[in-house]
Enzyme design. Structure first.
Site, short mmCIF file in Angstrom:
data_model
loop_
_atom_site.label_atom_id
_atom_site.label_comp_id
_atom_site.label_asym_id
_atom_site.label_seq_id
_atom_site.Cartn_x
_atom_site.Cartn_y
_atom_site.Cartn_z
CG ASP A 1 1.18 4.20 4.60
OD1 ASP A 1 0.06 3.92 4.50
OD2 ASP A 1 2.20 2.92 4.80
CG ASP B 1 -0.29 -0.17 2.72
OD1 ASP B 1 0.95 0.17 2.79
OD2 ASP B 1 -0.65 -0.87 3.24
CG ASP C 1 8.32 1.70 12.64
OD1 ASP C 1 8.93 1.99 11.76
OD2 ASP C 1 7.43 0.64 12.65
#
Ligand code: ATP
Ligand code: MG
Length: 460
Positions: free
Chosen positions: A76, A74, A158
């Site tokens: 983002d 996907d 992260d």
């Protein structure tokens, strides 16, 4: 091309690398990412936001994957616009999430996730604004809606490999955290202090495993070190979020490798406590069953066949069932009732760890119930079972049990053959079962029939 890119980069090999106040900028000629590889809708969202005067970039997994030559799952977007400002720009945008508020822009089946640049939380708790930010005493971030600059945003992502931004307008990649270096070295490295970052969000431990398995990367030693020590922090994560994460871990095509890593880093037990206990008690059988289920799942994904969490959870929990049923029997429940109750208990317990939705627990139970029914083939039973919409899953599950070494008296082969032959041959197979075979044990008292013990494991 990637090689060329990497040759152009300096490679600082120091462990603790200072955050970059300004990003390393890779021009279009220095990387192998092309605008055409990106979803048109995602490019459209970025352009529209830029035209409205906001900063906007593609970010995260899609940039990382494209640099590695992998098709992203996907796209983002990260932007300086707040979720409300994003919604004002797009008629097809919806704001979602409380813990982490963002905008979803819908284009038919495709959803572009648009997140506002975020900053780290204020270190001083007094400064925390409860509407935007909240932290548990363990350090876990409960609400993460403190907005910030693009640089702030990079630092609170992260992993370094996930903190890369791509601007489709000038085709530049911005690297604030030495992510391109870690992509080259094939390493998953947390940004900042690993213990603190895992305490802020223990799911990052699962994400480290997921990316290591998906990309075939190593987990950089300092990012790996705290995981075993902190594994139990997962107990405090909401079960619905853990279910979503388990699906991404085990149903993304690298299930087997992910499982091995989860066990290695002691993260499997907090996710599947009963299964972990069964693995300890009988590592050969339980290990074979689970690994085979994951091998089959990975293969189905590879060849584009559908996979369902129901089947996977049925396999993961199955090895824990006999001990549980035996304990209930020891308390006086009859065998079948004990099995049913054990199944019920196991599934409810698992749901408290990973909230498996009903639409999966119901078929899971049917797959298990089918295991009771597949041996009973007398009269019309076999044909009725064959018409059952859950037959295929039940039959596949039987084969899985056999491949793990369960003795079923050739039941799998029997059903394989039964599906392949004509009606009249089927009648013969049923007749060949004899009158006693395959019927459920009756309580009626009857003189035992005198006949020699069958030599082929129960089939006559
Ligand atoms: P994929 O979509 O392939 O699973 P991804 O890296 O895009 O991988 P997402 O879960 O889609 O992962 O998240 C998008 C980006 O948001 C990540 O790349 C990362 O930068 C950031 N992110 C997601 N989850 C976290 C988290 N728990 N802590 C910090 N940053 C996160
Ligand atoms: Mg993503």
């Amino acid at each position: 091309m990637l090689k060329k890119l990497f040759q152009t980069l300096r490679s600082p090999l120091r462990r603790v690398r200072p955050a970059r106040p300004t990003p390393q900028v890779l021009a279009a000629s220095q990387h192998n990412l092309h605008r055409e590889q990106i979803s048109r809708n995602a490019v459209g969202v970025v352009e529209r936001l830029q035209q409205a005067g906001y900063q906007a970039y593609l970010v995260g997994g899609c940039v990382r994957d494209l640099l590695l030559g992998i098709t992203p799952k996907d796209f983002d977007v990260a932007t300086s616009a707040t979720p409300e400002q994003v919604r004002a720009e797009f008629r097809n945008a919806r704001i979602i999430g409380r813990r982490f508020k963002l905008a979803h822009v819908h284009f038919g089946r495709e959803i572009i996730e648009v997140a506002t640049f975020r900053a780290h939380h204020p270190a001083d708790e007094e400064q925390e604004d409860n509407n935007q930010s909240a932290r548990h005493e363990s350090g876990r971030i409960l609400r993460d809606n403190v907005y910030g600059s693009q640089e702030d945003d990079a630092q609170r992502r992260d992993f370094t490999i996930n903190a890369l931004y791509y601007d489709p307008h000038n085709e530049r990649v911005l690297d604030y955290a030495h992510g391109v270096h870690d992509i080259r070295n094939r390493e998953v490295r947390l940004i900042g202090d690993p213990t603190q970052r895992y305490l802020e969000d223990p799911v990052r431990m699962l994400r480290a495993i997921r990316f290591a398995a998906k990309l075939d990367f190593a987990i950089e030693p300092h990012s790996a070190e705290p995981i075993r020590r902190l594994a139990r922090q997962l107990n405090d994560i909401p079960a619905a979020r853990l279910f979503d994460e388990v699906i991404k871990l085990l149903l993304s095509g690298q299930g087997l490798r992910t499982f091995e890593l989860l066990c290695e880093y002691e993260l499997f037990a907090p996710l599947f406590p009963a299964t972990a206990a069964a693995l300890k008690a009988d590592p050969d059988y339980a290990g074979r069953l689970i690994r085979q289920a994951l091998i089959n799942t990975d293969e189905r994904i590879r060849i584009g066949k559908p996979v369902t969490p129901a089947f996977l959870f049925a396999a993961l929990l199955w090895p824990a069932l006999p001990a549980r049923a035996a304990a209930l029997q020891a308390h006086g429940l009859p065998a079948l009732a004990a099995l049913q109750e054990a199944a019920h208990e196991l599934i409810s317990e698992q749901c408290r760890r990973t909230a498996v939705p009903k639409r999966f627990t119901l078929p899971l139970r049917e797959i298990w119930d089918m295991q009771e029914r597949l041996p009973r083939r007398q009269g019309k039973r076999a044909d009725l079972l064959l018409e059952n919409p859950r037959f295929r899953a039940g039959y596949d599950f039987l084969l899985l049990r056999e491949s793990a070494g369960e003795v079923t008296g050739g039941l799998g082969d029997w059903w394989t053959r039964y599906q392949e032959i004509s009606d009249s041959e089927r009648r013969q197979m049923i007749r060949a079962l004899g009158s006693g075979e395959g019927k459920p044990a009756r309580k009626r008292r009857r003189a035992p029939r005198k006949r020699p013990a069958p030599a082929d494991g129960g089939q006559d």
